[in-house]
Scaffold this active site. Sequence first.
Site, PDB file in Angstrom:
ATOM      1  N   THR A  42      15.900 -69.591  -3.458  1.00 45.45           N
ATOM      2  CA  THR A  42      14.594 -70.055  -3.926  1.00 45.45           C
ATOM      3  C   THR A  42      13.705 -68.826  -4.088  1.00 45.45           C
ATOM      4  OG1 THR A  42      14.800 -72.205  -2.855  1.00 45.45           O
ATOM      5  CG2 THR A  42      12.568 -71.462  -3.369  1.00 45.45           C
ATOM      6  N   LYS A  52       7.996 -69.163   3.593  1.00 45.06           N
ATOM      7  CA  LYS A  52       8.344 -68.285   2.468  1.00 45.06           C
ATOM      8  C   LYS A  52       8.240 -69.057   1.147  1.00 45.06           C
ATOM      9  CE  LYS A  52      11.755 -68.072   0.069  1.00 45.06           C
ATOM     10  NZ  LYS A  52      13.108 -68.429  -0.304  1.00 45.06           N
ATOM     11  N   LYS A  59      11.909 -76.708  -7.782  1.00 47.78           N
ATOM     12  CA  LYS A  59      12.045 -76.520  -6.327  1.00 47.78           C
ATOM     13  C   LYS A  59      10.670 -76.355  -5.678  1.00 47.78           C
ATOM     14  CE  LYS A  59      13.787 -75.640  -2.239  1.00 47.78           C
ATOM     15  NZ  LYS A  59      14.777 -74.625  -1.851  1.00 47.78           N
TER      16      LYS A  59
END
Lengths: 299, 299
Positions: free
Chosen positions: B100, B243, B175
């Site tokens: 990601t 993150k 995502k």
Amino acid sequence: MDVKKEKIGFIGLGIMGLPMARNLMKDGFELVVYNRTRSKCTELEEKGAIIANNPADVATNAKVIITMVTDSPDVQELLLGEEGIMETIQKDSIVIDMSTISPKITKELNAELNSKGCYMIDAPVSGGSWGAIEGTLSIMIGGAKSAYERCVPLFESMGKNIIYTGESGMGQTTKLVNQILVAGTMNAVAEALVFAAKSGADLEKTIDAVGGGAAASWQLNNLAPRIVKGDFDPGFMIKLQQKDLRLVIETAQAMNVPIPGTSLASQMFASLLSKGLGDEGTQALVKAYETLAGVEART
Amino acid sequence: MDVKKEKIGFIGLGIMGLPMARNLMKDGFELVVYNRTRSKCTELEEKGAIIANNPADVATNAKVIITMVTDSPDVQELLLGEEGIMETIQKDSIVIDMSTISPKITKELNAELNSKGCYMIDAPVSGGSWGAIEGTLSIMIGGAKSAYERCVPLFESMGKNIIYTGESGMGQTTKLVNQILVAGTMNAVAEALVFAAKSGADLEKTIDAVGGGAAASWQLNNLAPRIVKGDFDPGFMIKLQQKDLRLVIETAQAMNVPIPGTSLASQMFASLLSKGLGDEGTQALVKAYETLAGVEART
């Protein structure tokens, strides 16, 4: 007391109350109804319901009284106001308040009723007007357990997921927990869709891609597809959601519990009320974010 | 190119990458693997995988290269760094980045690869380490459609819900949308449970009462029961969630899209990282609200 043999008082024949009262009559309960606007009683009167002139009149004719109105002051007025329930209530009566109101005021009213040898059951619902019509409401119940148990046949006539959660006020508390979840989840859906729209994403594909995993929610899976089609018809109106969030925020403040996400959602709903959008469905929350980001989340 | 006859490069054998690589080998794919810490390659080597010395070495031996690392700079280093993929990549190669990372950097790297006659497919996943082990990951895919189509057998070996969402970067965008939903919904769950706990509610009954209707979500129905039992084992670690939220916030800022709810959740996660709780599951977000309200949401 066997509720099946009792006359049942029903006060408040609005968008929720009327279909709930209809379901009770369909199951053979004999109703004594009261509504501020008398014309809303006509349909039930034609089906055989007795029409009362005021809340005191309901309490004279029925020992089990259901109230389904909007807010805490409305319930206070029904019980404590002039020609109110408390003027005539009979010993061992049960008031079942199915409105969403303050847990604190619920406890106060229950204490008043207890002093007359009566009970208050708080039994707010979720499921919206469709749930009321279909008789599939979720009912979150607080109050004396013995009184609750006697009323189960009534709840089964109006709802499906019937959960006794504890002492007086606990049904209302559970409903407020429900509203924290609903508002926060809808806020996430609104932010996500506007982010996706500004990114140039295909919104239907996006909902499809994220709706089956850890991001899934009733709000995403049911309301996001409506948003992208521009359908803002109310399952639950913004103005009522905002009333419930006011109860949440008041109750949280009284307990010193910070709920910043819920407060944020409430502030965004406020911006929509200021635009006159209070009668739209809660999914219109997306419009607040669309205004901020300068993009529409529509296919 | 028929991927079933190709050697498949695989870089990054962490908590996600290793089980994904295992599933590929189980389905008969021949792997060329590289991991910074060489010892993590041993298991796959014993099963017949070729061990590469560096990313360039992977690209010499394989025309389809999967990368599964943590963050944007890690992927940049793998491609553009010394002994990186770009040094040796063969024409018509496909890099499938399942990490990601930033949609913007994804597009930049795709352009670099295009200039060498190659493709980058962005294919981030959701479903956590269990999804990786079981081969049931959701995979959100962006990039040249023809390249994606050739790679479908690989995706089917690692995941279940495989959705092509559009051009380069769009898998990463999807995502990030997923993470906005996950973070905002978990924030609502945390606020709701702490409100319920401070109200003295029976937490398991509360979850039961609200979990079947409009308040339902994957986060509520799967993680709230763990919270009240004090189970903070990670399905997905706070440090990785944080993150991902950094990527969301960076991307939103670059587009001038306000995401106040997501920012709030990120700030609450930050308070947990400052206490050294980064390795706990995202459901530990509740601890931030417990600290603020002075109450624990446990049965």
